[in-house]
Design a protein around this motif. Structure first.
Motif, PDB file in Angstrom:
ATOM      1  N   ILE A  52      -0.656 -11.462  48.771  1.00 60.46           N
ATOM      2  CA  ILE A  52      -1.611 -11.283  49.906  1.00 60.46           C
ATOM      3  C   ILE A  52      -0.687 -11.860  50.938  1.00 60.46           C
ATOM      4  O   ILE A  52      -0.344 -13.011  51.192  1.00 60.46           O
ATOM      5  N   ASN A  53      -0.624 -11.154  52.213  1.00 58.37           N
ATOM      6  CA  ASN A  53       0.031 -11.397  53.437  1.00 58.37           C
ATOM      7  C   ASN A  53      -0.971 -11.596  54.599  1.00 58.37           C
ATOM      8  O   ASN A  53      -2.262 -10.996  54.373  1.00 58.37           O
ATOM      9  N   ASP A  54      -0.405 -12.202  55.628  1.00 54.61           N
ATOM     10  CA  ASP A  54      -1.503 -12.341  56.802  1.00 54.61           C
ATOM     11  C   ASP A  54      -1.914 -11.032  57.244  1.00 54.61           C
ATOM     12  O   ASP A  54      -3.152 -11.059  57.864  1.00 54.61           O
ATOM     13  N   GLU A  55      -1.065 -10.018  57.121  1.00 53.83           N
ATOM     14  CA  GLU A  55      -1.668  -8.738  57.729  1.00 53.83           C
ATOM     15  C   GLU A  55      -2.931  -8.313  56.781  1.00 53.83           C
ATOM     16  O   GLU A  55      -3.755  -7.699  57.741  1.00 53.83           O
ATOM     17  N   MET A  56      -2.783  -8.292  55.556  1.00 55.16           N
ATOM     18  CA  MET A  56      -4.088  -8.039  54.881  1.00 55.16           C
ATOM     19  C   MET A  56      -5.034  -8.950  55.282  1.00 55.16           C
ATOM     20  O   MET A  56      -6.354  -8.409  55.160  1.00 55.16           O
ATOM     21  N   ILE A  57      -5.069 -10.260  55.294  1.00 54.38           N
ATOM     22  CA  ILE A  57      -6.055 -11.213  55.803  1.00 54.38           C
ATOM     23  C   ILE A  57      -6.643 -10.888  57.061  1.00 54.38           C
ATOM     24  O   ILE A  57      -7.835 -10.808  57.272  1.00 54.38           O
ATOM     25  N   ASP A  58      -5.732 -10.542  58.092  1.00 56.11           N
ATOM     26  CA  ASP A  58      -6.140 -10.133  59.331  1.00 56.11           C
ATOM     27  C   ASP A  58      -6.988  -8.741  59.303  1.00 56.11           C
ATOM     28  O   ASP A  58      -7.919  -8.870  59.977  1.00 56.11           O
ATOM     29  N   GLN A  59      -6.604  -8.060  58.468  1.00 56.52           N
ATOM     30  CA  GLN A  59      -7.489  -6.535  58.221  1.00 56.52           C
ATOM     31  C   GLN A  59      -8.884  -6.834  57.666  1.00 56.52           C
ATOM     32  O   GLN A  59      -9.818  -6.392  58.168  1.00 56.52           O
ATOM     33  N   ILE A  60      -8.915  -7.806  56.794  1.00 60.75           N
ATOM     34  CA  ILE A  60     -10.177  -8.245  56.260  1.00 60.75           C
ATOM     35  C   ILE A  60     -11.173  -8.963  57.181  1.00 60.75           C
ATOM     36  O   ILE A  60     -12.294  -8.547  57.237  1.00 60.75           O
ATOM     37  N   LEU A  61     -10.349  -9.905  57.875  1.00 62.43           N
ATOM     38  CA  LEU A  61     -11.382 -10.552  58.807  1.00 62.43           C
ATOM     39  C   LEU A  61     -11.713  -9.379  60.215  1.00 62.43           C
ATOM     40  O   LEU A  61     -12.805  -9.752  60.768  1.00 62.43           O
ATOM     41  N   GLU A  62     -11.063  -8.535  60.332  1.00 60.55           N
ATOM     42  CA  GLU A  62     -11.570  -7.531  61.394  1.00 60.55           C
ATOM     43  C   GLU A  62     -12.826  -6.805  61.034  1.00 60.55           C
ATOM     44  O   GLU A  62     -13.579  -6.579  61.749  1.00 60.55           O
ATOM     45  N   ARG A  63     -12.998  -6.614  59.785  1.00 63.34           N
ATOM     46  CA  ARG A  63     -14.141  -5.846  59.241  1.00 63.34           C
ATOM     47  C   ARG A  63     -15.240  -6.827  58.998  1.00 63.34           C
ATOM     48  O   ARG A  63     -16.139  -6.416  58.764  1.00 63.34           O
ATOM     49  N   PHE A  64     -14.890  -8.087  58.953  1.00 64.17           N
ATOM     50  CA  PHE A  64     -16.049  -9.156  58.625  1.00 64.17           C
ATOM     51  C   PHE A  64     -17.042  -9.361  59.628  1.00 64.17           C
ATOM     52  O   PHE A  64     -16.788  -9.518  61.045  1.00 64.17           O
ATOM     53  N   SER A  65     -18.400  -9.395  59.422  1.00 66.35           N
ATOM     54  CA  SER A  65     -19.394  -9.585  60.433  1.00 66.35           C
ATOM     55  C   SER A  65     -20.547 -10.194  59.792  1.00 66.35           C
ATOM     56  O   SER A  65     -20.844 -10.139  58.640  1.00 66.35           O
ATOM     57  N   LEU A  66     -21.341 -10.928  60.476  1.00 64.25           N
ATOM     58  CA  LEU A  66     -22.277 -11.830  59.918  1.00 64.25           C
ATOM     59  C   LEU A  66     -23.610 -10.857  60.460  1.00 64.25           C
ATOM     60  O   LEU A  66     -24.003 -10.333  61.363  1.00 64.25           O
TER      61      LEU A  66
END
Length: 66
Positions: A52-66
């Protein structure tokens, strides 16, 4: 195990351990538990170990919303 599944190539216990870790994390997102299972010193070590790298984490965070 790889031969039983028809997979060719050099697959050893280390490969299976990392694959387990990756899928465990994908299903549970529980890096603390996985860290304990593997005996790693920090969650960052565990995430790097399973790929799991920073790019994967960034992609997940971009799709996250409340």
């Amino acid at each position: 195990a790889s031969r039983a599944c028809g997979i060719e190539g050099a697959i050893g216990t280390h490969t299976m351990r990392k694959t387990f870790g990756y899928h465990f994390y994908q299903q549970t997102k529980d890096v603390a538990m996985l860290q304990q299972i593997f005996g790693h010193s920090a969650p960052s070590v565990t995430l790097r170990y399973i790929g799991i790298n920073d790019e994967m984490i960034d992609q997940i965070l971009e799709r996250f919303s409340l």
